[in-house]
Design a protein around this motif. Sequence first.
Motif, PDB file in Angstrom:
ATOM      1  N   GLY A   1       0.821  -1.213   0.000  1.00 16.38           N
ATOM      2  CA  GLY A   1       0.000   0.000   0.000  1.00 16.38           C
ATOM      3  C   GLY A   1       0.847   1.252   0.000  1.00 16.38           C
ATOM      4  O   GLY A   1       0.550   2.225  -0.706  1.00 16.38           O
ATOM      5  N   GLY A   2       1.926   1.242   0.774  1.00 15.29           N
ATOM      6  CA  GLY A   2       2.798   2.398   0.824  1.00 15.29           C
ATOM      7  C   GLY A   2       3.516   2.655  -0.486  1.00 15.29           C
ATOM      8  O   GLY A   2       3.622   3.798  -0.935  1.00 15.29           O
ATOM      9  N   VAL A   3       3.993   1.583  -1.132  1.00 15.64           N
ATOM     10  CA  VAL A   3       4.692   1.742  -2.415  1.00 15.64           C
ATOM     11  C   VAL A   3       3.742   2.289  -3.479  1.00 15.64           C
ATOM     12  O   VAL A   3       4.132   3.123  -4.303  1.00 15.64           O
ATOM     13  N   VAL A   4       2.508   1.830  -3.465  1.00 20.14           N
ATOM     14  CA  VAL A   4       1.523   2.357  -4.422  1.00 20.14           C
ATOM     15  C   VAL A   4       1.308   3.852  -4.192  1.00 20.14           C
ATOM     16  O   VAL A   4       1.242   4.643  -5.139  1.00 20.14           O
ATOM     17  N   LEU A   5       1.223   4.250  -2.931  1.00 18.74           N
ATOM     18  CA  LEU A   5       0.939   5.656  -2.614  1.00 18.74           C
ATOM     19  C   LEU A   5       2.111   6.584  -2.910  1.00 18.74           C
ATOM     20  O   LEU A   5       1.915   7.699  -3.394  1.00 18.74           O
TER      21      LEU A   5
ATOM     22  N   GLY B   1       1.605   4.691  -7.876  1.00 15.03           N
ATOM     23  CA  GLY B   1       0.408   5.446  -8.245  1.00 15.03           C
ATOM     24  C   GLY B   1       0.749   6.689  -9.036  1.00 15.03           C
ATOM     25  O   GLY B   1       0.116   7.000 -10.050  1.00 15.03           O
ATOM     26  N   ASP B   2       1.790   7.379  -8.596  1.00 22.26           N
ATOM     27  CA  ASP B   2       2.219   8.586  -9.295  1.00 22.26           C
ATOM     28  C   ASP B   2       2.702   8.255 -10.705  1.00 22.26           C
ATOM     29  O   ASP B   2       2.389   8.983 -11.660  1.00 22.26           O
TER      30      ASP B   2
ATOM     31  N   ASN C   1      -0.693   8.853 -17.962  1.00 18.72           N
ATOM     32  CA  ASN C   1      -1.971   9.255 -18.569  1.00 18.72           C
ATOM     33  C   ASN C   1      -2.320  10.668 -18.111  1.00 18.72           C
ATOM     34  O   ASN C   1      -3.259  10.878 -17.339  1.00 18.72           O
ATOM     35  N   PRO C   2      -1.573  11.682 -18.585  1.00 20.26           N
ATOM     36  CA  PRO C   2      -1.782  13.046 -18.095  1.00 20.26           C
ATOM     37  C   PRO C   2      -3.149  13.608 -18.482  1.00 20.26           C
ATOM     38  O   PRO C   2      -3.702  13.264 -19.532  1.00 20.26           O
TER      39      PRO C   2
ATOM     40  N   ALA D   1      -1.503  15.270  -7.595  1.00 11.73           N
ATOM     41  CA  ALA D   1      -1.103  16.368  -6.712  1.00 11.73           C
ATOM     42  C   ALA D   1      -1.425  16.084  -5.253  1.00 11.73           C
ATOM     43  O   ALA D   1      -0.752  16.591  -4.356  1.00 11.73           O
ATOM     44  N   PHE D   2      -2.453  15.247  -5.019  1.00 11.05           N
ATOM     45  CA  PHE D   2      -2.875  14.999  -3.644  1.00 11.05           C
ATOM     46  C   PHE D   2      -2.520  13.604  -3.147  1.00 11.05           C
ATOM     47  O   PHE D   2      -3.040  13.153  -2.124  1.00 11.05           O
ATOM     48  N   LEU D   3      -1.614  12.927  -3.849  1.00 11.98           N
ATOM     49  CA  LEU D   3      -1.042  11.694  -3.342  1.00 11.98           C
ATOM     50  C   LEU D   3       0.179  12.026  -2.481  1.00 11.98           C
ATOM     51  O   LEU D   3       0.824  13.060  -2.679  1.00 11.98           O
ATOM     52  N   PRO D   4       0.532  11.160  -1.536  1.00 10.08           N
ATOM     53  CA  PRO D   4       1.721  11.448  -0.718  1.00 10.08           C
ATOM     54  C   PRO D   4       3.010  11.485  -1.528  1.00 10.08           C
ATOM     55  O   PRO D   4       4.026  12.000  -1.046  1.00 10.08           O
ATOM     56  N   SER D   5       2.983  10.977  -2.749  1.00  9.56           N
ATOM     57  CA  SER D   5       4.156  11.069  -3.623  1.00  9.56           C
ATOM     58  C   SER D   5       4.518  12.514  -3.931  1.00  9.56           C
ATOM     59  O   SER D   5       5.648  12.804  -4.352  1.00  9.56           O
TER      60      SER D   5
END
Length: 279
Positions: A196-200, A204-205, A211-212, A221-225
């Motif tokens: 879950g952490g790696v995805v976040l 995920g980013d 796919n911009p 912009a609102f992911l922890p990445s």
Amino acid sequence: MTAVAQGPVSERTAHGSPARTAPTGFRVLRAEWTKLTSVRSNAWLALGTVAVAAATAFGLGMFVGPEDGRSGSWVVTSGFVLAQVGFLVLGGLLGTSDYVTGTARSTFTTVPRRLPVLAAQVQVTLVAALTTALAALGASYLATAGARAGDAPALDLAVPGTSRALLGFVLASVAVSLLGVGLGALLRHPAATIVGGVVLILLGDQLLAANPGRVTDTIRAFLPSSGSRLVEDDAALAALDAATLGPRLGEWGGGAVVLAWVVVVLAAAAHRLARHDVR
């Protein structure tokens, strides 16, 4: 019949021996620190994180030239991309340690209020992550000295955003570790925490970046990445904000986003810990 003298209930047990005093915050903190330092693999994980940061920075620095538009700070902090996984695992393992080893019941029997345990885990993670991040930054600086003396840009604190990027490396690394301990305390399973952490913070980013669009850029912009923005200098941040179709977060916006994630996840973990059974 003679009366048997008994001390106060708070001072004596049924067998006449002194009752154990309630655990203090310092004792809980010391116990969590012992859990971290007594497992040898945690030290190897920290050393591995430092090595990955330095090796990645060294490798990328070899291919950076003046025409690439990169700064000296980027050369030093470029190892954050992979090193953040190590910081995530470090926090996640501490957050799930009681549930993996089966000591959760005894821990929370000893500390029935429960939340001091989570608070101690956060403090221990903060210290461990801060130490590891400073070591990683120093190792990366040394590892890229040759590249910066050659074709790669020199590390110039006069370049706008350079000092912030170096500080951001440490802050973002600590934030990722705190997110890990929060996810670990919430999910209570190492594999789920790490995946879950790696995805976040990473996958995920990358998937959304492929796919911009206005929606995907807004989600990104609102992911922890977004915390990785802290390691970019001013020129790189300006380029990122110019290219996005979502909100422009500016210099410290990414830090605010990842901080919000840390607070929310830790609050959720605290709620579950206080309101639900420990298994």
